[in-house]
Motif scaffolding. Structure first.
Motif, PDB file in Angstrom:
ATOM      1  N   PHE A  84      43.761 101.621  78.571  1.00 40.94           N
ATOM      2  CA  PHE A  84      43.629 100.219  78.162  1.00 40.94           C
ATOM      3  C   PHE A  84      44.912  99.721  77.511  1.00 40.94           C
ATOM      4  N   ASP A  85      45.533 100.545  76.661  1.00 39.64           N
ATOM      5  CA  ASP A  85      46.773 100.129  75.983  1.00 39.64           C
ATOM      6  C   ASP A  85      47.869  99.787  76.990  1.00 39.64           C
ATOM      7  N   ARG A  86      47.887 100.531  78.083  1.00 40.07           N
ATOM      8  CA  ARG A  86      48.876 100.255  79.136  1.00 40.07           C
ATOM      9  C   ARG A  86      48.644  98.851  79.712  1.00 40.07           C
ATOM     10  N   TYR A  87      47.393  98.511  79.930  1.00 41.36           N
ATOM     11  CA  TYR A  87      47.065  97.160  80.413  1.00 41.36           C
ATOM     12  C   TYR A  87      47.338  96.111  79.334  1.00 41.36           C
ATOM     13  N   TRP A  88      46.959  96.411  78.082  1.00 44.86           N
ATOM     14  CA  TRP A  88      47.113  95.444  76.986  1.00 44.86           C
ATOM     15  C   TRP A  88      48.583  95.078  76.767  1.00 44.86           C
ATOM     16  N   ALA A  89      49.496  95.968  77.132  1.00 43.12           N
ATOM     17  CA  ALA A  89      50.928  95.674  76.981  1.00 43.12           C
ATOM     18  C   ALA A  89      51.306  94.382  77.707  1.00 43.12           C
ATOM     19  N   THR A  90      50.673  94.100  78.845  1.00 40.05           N
ATOM     20  CA  THR A  90      50.902  92.804  79.516  1.00 40.05           C
ATOM     21  C   THR A  90      49.834  91.787  79.114  1.00 40.05           C
ATOM     22  N   ALA A  91      48.590  92.239  78.954  1.00 39.02           N
ATOM     23  CA  ALA A  91      47.486  91.302  78.684  1.00 39.02           C
ATOM     24  C   ALA A  91      47.655  90.587  77.350  1.00 39.02           C
ATOM     25  N   ARG A  92      48.282  91.243  76.372  1.00 38.44           N
ATOM     26  CA  ARG A  92      48.410  90.620  75.053  1.00 38.44           C
ATOM     27  C   ARG A  92      49.221  89.326  75.129  1.00 38.44           C
ATOM     28  N   HIS A  93      50.197  89.280  76.041  1.00 38.58           N
ATOM     29  CA  HIS A  93      50.995  88.055  76.197  1.00 38.58           C
ATOM     30  C   HIS A  93      50.143  86.927  76.786  1.00 38.58           C
ATOM     31  N   VAL A  94      49.265  87.292  77.698  1.00 40.42           N
ATOM     32  CA  VAL A  94      48.365  86.305  78.305  1.00 40.42           C
ATOM     33  C   VAL A  94      47.422  85.745  77.246  1.00 40.42           C
ATOM     34  N   THR A  95      46.848  86.627  76.436  1.00 43.53           N
ATOM     35  CA  THR A  95      45.897  86.211  75.398  1.00 43.53           C
ATOM     36  C   THR A  95      46.581  85.308  74.365  1.00 43.53           C
ATOM     37  N   LYS A  96      47.775  85.697  73.936  1.00 45.03           N
ATOM     38  CA  LYS A  96      48.486  84.898  72.939  1.00 45.03           C
ATOM     39  C   LYS A  96      48.797  83.494  73.483  1.00 45.03           C
ATOM     40  N   TRP A  97      49.307  83.446  74.699  1.00 47.21           N
ATOM     41  CA  TRP A  97      49.685  82.163  75.311  1.00 47.21           C
ATOM     42  C   TRP A  97      48.451  81.291  75.568  1.00 47.21           C
ATOM     43  N   THR A  98      47.390  81.907  76.095  1.00 49.61           N
ATOM     44  CA  THR A  98      46.180  81.144  76.405  1.00 49.61           C
ATOM     45  C   THR A  98      45.568  80.561  75.139  1.00 49.61           C
ATOM     46  N   ASN A  99      45.475  81.371  74.099  1.00 52.02           N
ATOM     47  CA  ASN A  99      44.905  80.869  72.844  1.00 52.02           C
ATOM     48  C   ASN A  99      45.766  79.754  72.251  1.00 52.02           C
ATOM     49  N   ALA A 100      47.092  79.843  72.445  1.00 50.73           N
ATOM     50  CA  ALA A 100      47.975  78.777  71.975  1.00 50.73           C
ATOM     51  C   ALA A 100      47.722  77.483  72.763  1.00 50.73           C
ATOM     52  N   MET A 101      47.495  77.609  74.066  1.00 55.24           N
ATOM     53  CA  MET A 101      47.304  76.418  74.911  1.00 55.24           C
ATOM     54  C   MET A 101      45.963  75.737  74.644  1.00 55.24           C
ATOM     55  N   LEU A 102      45.017  76.470  74.055  1.00 54.00           N
ATOM     56  CA  LEU A 102      43.716  75.871  73.736  1.00 54.00           C
ATOM     57  C   LEU A 102      43.793  74.977  72.498  1.00 54.00           C
ATOM     58  N   ALA A 103      44.816  75.189  71.676  1.00 59.03           N
ATOM     59  CA  ALA A 103      44.992  74.377  70.465  1.00 59.03           C
ATOM     60  C   ALA A 103      45.812  73.131  70.813  1.00 59.03           C
ATOM     61  N   PRO A 104      45.744  72.074  69.994  1.00 55.91           N
ATOM     62  CA  PRO A 104      46.585  70.902  70.258  1.00 55.91           C
ATOM     63  C   PRO A 104      48.061  71.312  70.268  1.00 55.91           C
ATOM     64  N   PRO A 105      48.849  70.805  71.241  1.00 58.23           N
ATOM     65  CA  PRO A 105      50.242  71.270  71.334  1.00 58.23           C
ATOM     66  C   PRO A 105      51.074  70.795  70.153  1.00 58.23           C
ATOM     67  N   PRO A 106      51.822  71.706  69.491  1.00 57.30           N
ATOM     68  CA  PRO A 106      52.713  71.280  68.410  1.00 57.30           C
ATOM     69  C   PRO A 106      53.885  70.473  68.960  1.00 57.30           C
ATOM     70  N   GLU A 107      54.599  69.809  68.053  1.00 59.21           N
ATOM     71  CA  GLU A 107      55.668  68.881  68.461  1.00 59.21           C
ATOM     72  C   GLU A 107      56.732  69.567  69.317  1.00 59.21           C
ATOM     73  N   HIS A 108      57.117  70.815  68.937  1.00 61.50           N
ATOM     74  CA  HIS A 108      58.203  71.459  69.692  1.00 61.50           C
ATOM     75  C   HIS A 108      57.778  71.791  71.127  1.00 61.50           C
ATOM     76  N   VAL A 109      56.472  72.021  71.346  1.00 61.79           N
ATOM     77  CA  VAL A 109      55.995  72.279  72.718  1.00 61.79           C
ATOM     78  C   VAL A 109      56.008  70.983  73.527  1.00 61.79           C
ATOM     79  N   LEU A 110      55.608  69.879  72.908  1.00 62.73           N
ATOM     80  CA  LEU A 110      55.698  68.581  73.603  1.00 62.73           C
ATOM     81  C   LEU A 110      57.164  68.260  73.927  1.00 62.73           C
ATOM     82  N   ASN A 111      58.072  68.606  73.020  1.00 67.60           N
ATOM     83  CA  ASN A 111      59.508  68.410  73.291  1.00 67.60           C
ATOM     84  C   ASN A 111      59.949  69.235  74.493  1.00 67.60           C
ATOM     85  N   LEU A 112      59.464  70.474  74.549  1.00 70.21           N
ATOM     86  CA  LEU A 112      59.803  71.375  75.659  1.00 70.21           C
ATOM     87  C   LEU A 112      59.304  70.798  76.983  1.00 70.21           C
TER      88      LEU A 112
END
Length: 417
Positions: A345-373
């Motif tokens: 599982f840890d071998r898979y989580w090495a890539t999956a953790r990036h997906v989870t972090k990004w997805t959870n960030a996208m569920l929240a209202p975008p901060p100003e620097h992301v709208l700038n991006l």
């Protein structure tokens, strides 16, 4: 000959079963539906698989539909202008399309899972059509060297405890509504190549539009993700497919009129072409403990279930199957004990953790620097392209997305180039 049981016939379960089979393992696959029932049933997902995940299928020579499915060469983002969903003309504050380095593809899982299941049986795999309860697994864990649980819904998931540190949300963050349609018009911008469209309506939700291959040929998926309790959270109790489509189109006309303009002549691909629901994004403990003491290993969205807002579900499932396959092959004749399960599982989580972090960030209202991006991507094609390609490798978001300083430094470097 090591005996392995795979429970669940989705992207990950089937890819893993077929991969193990090709390496000479004695594999039993359990599904609660036949291939024909899947093919003639209701759509199960939206899916857009990017280059890395598609390559895992090519490596196993399972890319049966590659020549038929539309080649998705771009990914576009639009953000509705503030207040634009009030009555009156609607504007887009942001609108661009980034080009993918390697094309993406979407194949209706009814087509793919049915086809793969038949292939597994034709190649001599033992296919058992039966629902599975925890009590059944107790028996199987004594007769197989390894039991993999790849059925992401139902009773079996309850064996895997929630990991609170990796699961910030306790409730669903979006209400999901999907329609598969024929008759969608071309995109007005760059109609010469296929692209996925991501339309963000701040404070309301998102509309994704993606080309796909379904049971009746080429089609498009219209996919609403609505913030719970908001105007898009309107599909609960809608059972009639025609009513589901009509509501989808009404909401498009109101919130994304630029997409609605392409959709005035659409019709559902088939009576099973709609889907609605919601679930809380959750990461779970990968090892399930059976009442009789046996252990089972959770696969893909059994253990890492992200919201589909970032289009990662089928990609993560493919990557999980590839990581587990490598771990099983490397294990040789050693026992598949708890320590090995956690390492797999840890071998898979090495890539999956990036997906989870990004997805959870996208569920929240975008901060100003992301709208700038996102705004800068409209003026700077390299930014649009990099954002689009990070859907294939979400680890890259660490370099330019989460922290305002990194975003600013990246944008300055591109603007000065």
């Amino acid at each position: 000959m090591r005996k392995i049981l795979v429970v669940g016939a989705g992207q990950s379960g089937l890819q893993l079963a077929l991969g193990l089979q090709s390496h000479g393992y004695e594999v039993t696959l359990m599904s609660n539906r036949t291939a024909d029932e899947i093919r003639s049933g209701r759509v199960m997902s939206t899916q857009c698989m990017f280059d890395t995940a598609l390559q895992h299928e090519r490596d196993l020579q399972l890319n049966f539909w590659e020549s038929q499915a539309p080649k998705i060469e771009g990914l576009g983002v639009s953000v509705a202008a503030p207040g634009s969903h009030d009555p009156g003309p609607t504007q887009r504050a942001i609108d661009w399309v980034g080009r993918l380095d390697g094309y993406a593809q979407s194949v209706d899982q009814r087509v793919k899972m049915a086809g793969w299941m038949e292939t597994f049986a034709q190649r001599g795999g033992q296919l058992v059509i039966h629902g599975v309860a925890v009590g059944d697994l107790d028996y199987f864990s004594r007769t197989y060297d390894l039991v993999l649980v790849a059925a992401g819904k139902g009773e079996l998931v309850s064996m895997f405890t929630r990991d609170p540190e990796r699961s910030p949300y306790g409730e669903p963050q979006r209400a999901l509504a999907v329609s598969y349609v024929h008759g969608l018009g071309p995109r007005p911008e760059h109609p010469e190549f296929d692209a996925v469209r991501c339309n963000v309506v701040p404070g309301v939700g998102e509309l994704f539009v993606m080309p796909t291959l379904t049971t009746s040929g080429r089609a498009d998926i219209l996919f609403w993700e609505g913030i719970p309790g908001g105007p898009l959270d309107a599909f609960k109790g809608v059972k009639d497919p025609a009513e589901h489509l009509s509501l989808t189109l009404e909401l498009m006309e109101r919130f994304t009129p630029w997409e609605y303009a392409r959709a005035t002549k659409v019709e559902l691909t088939d009576a099973g072409g709609t889907l609605a629901g919601r679930y809380a994004p959750t990461v779970r403990n990968p090892v399930g403990r059976l009442p009789g003491g046996g252990l089972v290993l959770g696969v893909a969205d059994v253990v890492v279930a992200n919201d589909p807002i970032t289009g990662q579900g089928s990609n993560s499932a493919s990557k999980c199957a590839a990581a587990y396959l490598a771990s099983i092959l490397e294990r040789g004749d050693e026992p598949f004990d708890e320590e090995w399960m956690r390492q797999a599982f840890d071998r898979y989580w090495a890539t999956a953790r990036h997906v989870t972090k990004w997805t959870n960030a996208m569920l929240a209202p975008p901060p100003e620097h992301v709208l700038n991006l996102l705004g800068a991507a409209g003026q700077l094609p390299p930014v649009a392209d990099r954002f689009a390609n990070a859907f294939d490798d979400p680890a890259d978001f660490e370099n330019f997305f989460y922290e305002p300083e990194k975003t600013a430094a990246y944008l300055a470097s591109v603007a000065g180039a």
